[in-house]
Motif scaffolding. Structure first.
Motif, PDB file in Angstrom:
ATOM      1  N   ALA A 189      -5.507  -2.986 -24.853  1.00 13.40           N
ATOM      2  CA  ALA A 189      -4.625  -1.830 -24.720  1.00 13.40           C
ATOM      3  C   ALA A 189      -3.733  -1.878 -23.479  1.00 13.40           C
ATOM      4  O   ALA A 189      -2.600  -1.406 -23.503  1.00 13.40           O
ATOM      5  CB  ALA A 189      -5.458  -0.543 -24.724  1.00 13.40           C
ATOM      6  N   ALA A 199       4.047   0.170 -28.151  1.00 16.57           N
ATOM      7  CA  ALA A 199       2.638   0.004 -28.516  1.00 16.57           C
ATOM      8  C   ALA A 199       2.194  -1.444 -28.317  1.00 16.57           C
ATOM      9  O   ALA A 199       3.000  -2.370 -28.290  1.00 16.57           O
ATOM     10  CB  ALA A 199       2.423   0.429 -29.969  1.00 16.57           C
ATOM     11  N   LEU A 236      -0.624  -1.491 -34.272  1.00 16.07           N
ATOM     12  CA  LEU A 236      -1.900  -1.888 -34.862  1.00 16.07           C
ATOM     13  C   LEU A 236      -3.063  -1.247 -34.112  1.00 16.07           C
ATOM     14  O   LEU A 236      -3.026  -1.117 -32.885  1.00 16.07           O
ATOM     15  CB  LEU A 236      -2.062  -3.412 -34.821  1.00 16.07           C
ATOM     16  CG  LEU A 236      -1.011  -4.240 -35.554  1.00 16.07           C
ATOM     17  CD1 LEU A 236      -1.339  -5.718 -35.405  1.00 16.07           C
ATOM     18  CD2 LEU A 236      -0.941  -3.858 -37.025  1.00 16.07           C
ATOM     19  N   GLU A 237      -4.065  -0.862 -34.851  1.00 21.07           N
ATOM     20  CA  GLU A 237      -5.300  -0.381 -34.242  1.00 21.07           C
ATOM     21  C   GLU A 237      -6.189  -1.574 -33.926  1.00 21.07           C
ATOM     22  O   GLU A 237      -6.309  -2.499 -34.723  1.00 21.07           O
ATOM     23  CB  GLU A 237      -6.030   0.566 -35.195  1.00 21.07           C
ATOM     24  CG  GLU A 237      -5.282   1.870 -35.457  1.00 21.07           C
ATOM     25  CD  GLU A 237      -5.192   2.742 -34.224  1.00 21.07           C
ATOM     26  OE1 GLU A 237      -6.116   2.638 -33.369  1.00 21.07           O
ATOM     27  OE2 GLU A 237      -4.216   3.497 -34.091  1.00 21.07           O
ATOM     28  N   TRP A 238      -6.771  -1.572 -32.742  1.00 21.65           N
ATOM     29  CA  TRP A 238      -7.665  -2.658 -32.339  1.00 21.65           C
ATOM     30  C   TRP A 238      -9.042  -2.061 -32.094  1.00 21.65           C
ATOM     31  O   TRP A 238      -9.277  -1.412 -31.085  1.00 21.65           O
ATOM     32  CB  TRP A 238      -7.140  -3.329 -31.073  1.00 21.65           C
ATOM     33  CG  TRP A 238      -7.704  -4.705 -30.879  1.00 21.65           C
ATOM     34  CD1 TRP A 238      -8.823  -5.028 -30.195  1.00 21.65           C
ATOM     35  CD2 TRP A 238      -7.171  -5.921 -31.389  1.00 21.65           C
ATOM     36  NE1 TRP A 238      -9.038  -6.380 -30.222  1.00 21.65           N
ATOM     37  CE2 TRP A 238      -8.033  -6.963 -30.957  1.00 21.65           C
ATOM     38  CE3 TRP A 238      -6.063  -6.241 -32.165  1.00 21.65           C
ATOM     39  CZ2 TRP A 238      -7.806  -8.295 -31.278  1.00 21.65           C
ATOM     40  CZ3 TRP A 238      -5.843  -7.569 -32.476  1.00 21.65           C
ATOM     41  CH2 TRP A 238      -6.702  -8.577 -32.049  1.00 21.65           C
ATOM     42  N   PRO A 239      -9.970  -2.246 -33.027  1.00 19.99           N
ATOM     43  CA  PRO A 239     -11.246  -1.518 -32.958  1.00 19.99           C
ATOM     44  C   PRO A 239     -12.169  -1.957 -31.825  1.00 19.99           C
ATOM     45  O   PRO A 239     -13.002  -1.182 -31.370  1.00 19.99           O
ATOM     46  CB  PRO A 239     -11.876  -1.816 -34.319  1.00 19.99           C
ATOM     47  CG  PRO A 239     -11.272  -3.124 -34.738  1.00 19.99           C
ATOM     48  CD  PRO A 239      -9.871  -3.125 -34.205  1.00 19.99           C
TER      49      PRO A 239
END
Length: 482
Positions: A294, A80, A98-101
């Motif tokens: 991403a 990831a 981690l989510e990256w908005p």
């Protein structure tokens, strides 16, 4: 890989190292530093925007953790991006995706682009109110591009600037403050466009926000760092419909020899490993867009993953072998640098070992005038206009500070041999030269064995005047920045 360790600060007992990218030399030092800090029971945090899986495993291994793929490992383990990896003594590695908005899609143009077209596009966008950055890989190329733009720009239509390391410190500080104000987060939305031509000095840890960027070909991790300046902050109104990033890739085509490839890559091949440049061009040539962050890891892995030599042209294989020899030499130098027990303190080295060696340089103090006051004292008028008194025998902090603020590094071959007066060698250690900048900008080196082609302009910085005799061909000037 080219690198720069950007910052290092203490928080209590913890050590935080911000590593934007890496190379063999710095990587070897960082790996050993991690071992030493853990032995001292420190917590170590390493931050990186451009870290491959292999280098991540090396850093974890320095902490005593084995993160090699196993049969029972999740396929997504360590894949990831962004990713937090943690390890404590005697415990397995934990990974936290981690989510990256705020994903950002950048439109790419990666191709051989005529210089005239690049300049015209920069001017067109700046005249439309956009903030433009053009990154060149060498100082000489940046100066030439600035000159060309200044000759083409219509009066009072755009703001035009140049930033590189061949300005004396006081002038570079002025320019950095000016352009951080113009291009920073709180930049004025006055509708006036600008073009900043720069070298790698704006590549990392600089909070500027651009609408459009052009770049010379550089390794993938460096291009990603450069992209980080594009549409950096949210804005309600932009003069650009989308973030565009153009990479000017030299036309190397079917060139089959090492010499032919290096010639096609031009001065960039003196700054970065030619093999890495070719792999980068190959990876980016297939893309029209990139989604950040991403797709960062995919690009890095595609560039740096080992592959079978049989799948590459012979010249590429030879360039790869050259790169491996360079990497081994850097690793050996890093290992030697850590063997300090029982050895006297070493003098600082001018060479920067985090990248391919550029042309040797020499520090030069730029002055307006020198007036003897007595047998042991002189009054100096510095390039920045300040007047200071310098003694041949008494070191003063204010004098040393003033001299250093007017110091610039010049290509060594352009600096004639010159005896250093006592007041200079007393306040600046090591080999150093001094020059009087005359009203027409030419640099005169008093008591020197010969002349110099160097000249100074507050907008261009220090440059070689092509109308003056050259100690060697001016095209051999391959100094670059970091």
């Amino acid at each position: 890989h080219s690198t720069n360790t950007v910052a290092d600060s203490r928080l209590g007992s913890n050590r935080i190292s911000m590593v934007h990218s890496y190379d063999v030399y710095t990587g070897t030092l960082i790996t050993q530093l991690i071992r030493e800090l853990l032995a001292l029971r420190c917590s170590v945090i390493v931050l990186s925007a451009t870290l491959t899986r292999a280098r991540r495993r090396e850093l974890l291994a320095a902490a005593g953790a084995d993160d090699s793929p196993t049969n029972d490992s999740s396929p997504a383990r360590g894949e990831a991006y962004p990713l937090v990896s943690t390890v404590s003594s005697g415990e397995p590695v934990m990974t936290i995706p981690l989510e990256w908005p705020d994903a950002k899609t950048i439109q790419l143009r990666v191709a051989p682009i005529p210089q005239a077209e690049l300049l015209a596009e920069c001017l067109r966008r700046a005249e439309a109110g956009q903030q433009v950055l053009y990154i060149r890989n060498t100082v000489a190329e940046a100066q030439a591009t600035y000159r060309a733009l200044a000759g083409e720009a219509r009066a009072d239509t755009v703001r035009l600037g140049l930033l590189h390391s061949r300005f004396p410190y006081f002038r570079r500080e002025q320019l950095e403050e000016e352009w951080l104000r113009r291009l920073g987060k709180e930049r004025a939305e006055d509708g006036v466009g600008s073009i900043l031509v720069a070298t790698q000095v704006v590549e990392q840890s600089v909070d500027i926000d651009l609408d459009f960027m052009v770049s010379d070909l550089a390794p993938t991790d460096m291009l990603l760092q450069r992209m980080g300046r594009l549409w950096r902050h949210p804005r309600p109104h932009r003069r650009a419909p989308q973030p565009d990033f153009w990479v000017n890739v030299p036309e190397y085509g079917a060139r089959s020899s090492v010499a032919g490839l290096k010639s096609a890559l031009g001065k960039s091949a003196r700054v970065y490993a030619p093999y890495v440049l070719l792999r980068t061009a190959e990876v980016f040539a297939r893309r029209q867009t990139i989604i950040l962050p991403a797709q960062i890891r995919d690009l890095l892995e595609a560039t740096y993953v080992d592959r079978d030599a049989s799948s590459e042209p012979e010249a590429w294989v030879l360039l790869r072998a050259e790169l491996e020899r360079d990497k081994q030499q850097l690793a050996n130098e890093a290992q030697a640098a850590m063997l300090v027990l029982g050895r006297p303190t070493q003098a600082d080295r001018d060479e920067v070992l985090t990248r391919r060696a550029g042309a040797p340089t020499c520090p030069v103090v730029l002055l307006r005038a020198v007036e003897p006051l007595s047998g042991t004292r002189s009054r100096l008028t510095a390039l920045d206009g300040n007047t200071i008194e310098a003694s041949n025998y008494e070191w003063r902090h204010g004098t040393a500070k003033a001299l250093h603020r007017n110091l610039v590094r010049a290509p060594k071959f352009t600096v004639p041999k010159q005896p250093a007066p006592p007041w200079l060698s007393l306040h600046i250690s090591g080999p150093v030269a001094w020059a009087i900048v005359q009203p027409d900008g030419r640099c005169h080196f008093p008591d020197a064995a010969g002349g110099s082609p160097l000249a100074y302009d507050p907008q261009l910085g220090l440059f070689s005047d092509s109308t003056k005799p050259q100690p060697r061909p001016i095209d051999d000037d391959d100094e670059f920045d970091y």
